[in-house]
Design a protein around this motif. Sequence first.
Motif, PDB file in Angstrom:
ATOM      1  N   ALA A  65      13.329  -0.929   0.671  1.00 24.65           N
ATOM      2  CA  ALA A  65      13.381  -2.311   0.194  1.00 24.65           C
ATOM      3  C   ALA A  65      13.315  -3.288   1.361  1.00 24.65           C
ATOM      4  CB  ALA A  65      14.651  -2.536  -0.630  1.00 24.65           C
ATOM      5  N   GLY A  68       9.866  -3.825   2.574  1.00 24.83           N
ATOM      6  CA  GLY A  68       8.918  -4.539   1.727  1.00 24.83           C
ATOM      7  C   GLY A  68       8.657  -3.939   0.360  1.00 24.83           C
ATOM      8  N   SER A  69       9.346  -2.888  -0.029  1.00 26.36           N
ATOM      9  CA  SER A  69       9.094  -2.261  -1.322  1.00 26.36           C
ATOM     10  C   SER A  69       9.835  -2.999  -2.442  1.00 26.36           C
ATOM     11  CB  SER A  69       9.528  -0.797  -1.303  1.00 26.36           C
ATOM     12  OG  SER A  69       9.461  -0.250  -2.619  1.00 26.36           O
ATOM     13  N   GLU A  70       9.066  -3.646  -3.284  1.00 21.75           N
ATOM     14  CA  GLU A  70       9.629  -4.338  -4.446  1.00 21.75           C
ATOM     15  C   GLU A  70      10.255  -3.332  -5.414  1.00 21.75           C
ATOM     16  OE1 GLU A  70       7.918  -6.639  -8.366  1.00 21.75           O
ATOM     17  OE2 GLU A  70       6.828  -6.873  -6.485  1.00 21.75           O
ATOM     18  N   ALA A  97      13.623  -8.278  -4.226  1.00 17.18           N
ATOM     19  CA  ALA A  97      12.461  -7.851  -5.010  1.00 17.18           C
ATOM     20  C   ALA A  97      11.654  -9.057  -5.479  1.00 17.18           C
ATOM     21  CB  ALA A  97      12.904  -7.003  -6.203  1.00 17.18           C
ATOM     22  N   ARG A 100       9.095 -10.770  -3.309  1.00 18.62           N
ATOM     23  CA  ARG A 100       7.800 -10.099  -3.138  1.00 18.62           C
ATOM     24  C   ARG A 100       6.749 -10.642  -4.116  1.00 18.62           C
ATOM     25  NH1 ARG A 100      10.828  -8.763   0.490  1.00 18.62           N
ATOM     26  NH2 ARG A 100      11.358  -6.654   1.085  1.00 18.62           N
TER      27      ARG A 100
END
Length: 181
Positions: A65, A68-70, A97, A100
Motif C-alpha cells: 500500500a 502505491g497499491s490501491e 487507497a 490513488r
Amino acid sequence: MDISFFTLTKNKWVIFFALLNIALLVVVLTLFVSSRKHPALPHAIMGNQALNLTQNQILTLEAEARSGSEIAALRLSHFYSGVYLSPPKAIYWAQIAAARGGPEAEYEYGLLLSYEKSSSTEKHLSDEQYKNGQESYNWICRAARQNLDSARSQITLTYGKEQLAVCLQGHDASSLNAPLP
C-alpha cells in the motif's frame, strides 16, 4: 419425602468435588488451547474469513500500500473496519487507497468518513463533524462521477436525485438520463 437423596455422605462429597475439579480443569484447558490458535489476530466477524489477515499478510499489504497499491490499501481498510474494528486505521488505509483515484476506494473512504460523522450522539455537529460530512460527500461524489453505481445510489438515498444531478453536473452529463439503481 425422603431427604436421604439430598444429604451427601463424606464419600459422595469427595467424589462430587473431584468431578467438579476435573470439569473445571477441562474448561480451563479448552480455553487455553483455543486461545493459542490465533494469538495475534481476532477471528473474522460472521465467519467471513476472506477479510481475516495474518500478521505477515498485514505487513506485506502495508508495504504494498505504501508503494502505491490501491488494492492492498483497500484490503487493509476492510480488515480494520470488518475484523479488527479499528476505525482510525480503517480510515487511514481507505484514505491512502482513495488518493490513488479509483472509484471503489473513493467511495469506501467517503462511507467511512460518513460513519465516523454519524457515530456521534451529539445533536449539533461540531466543526470537525461538519467538515467530515462535507468531505464524505465530496469523496462519494468523485466516485459517482466515475460511474460507480453504488456511489450514485448512496447520494440519491442520502441527498436525493437533485443532489446527484448537482454532483454529476458538468462531469458526466450523458449519465443523467440513465436510470438510477
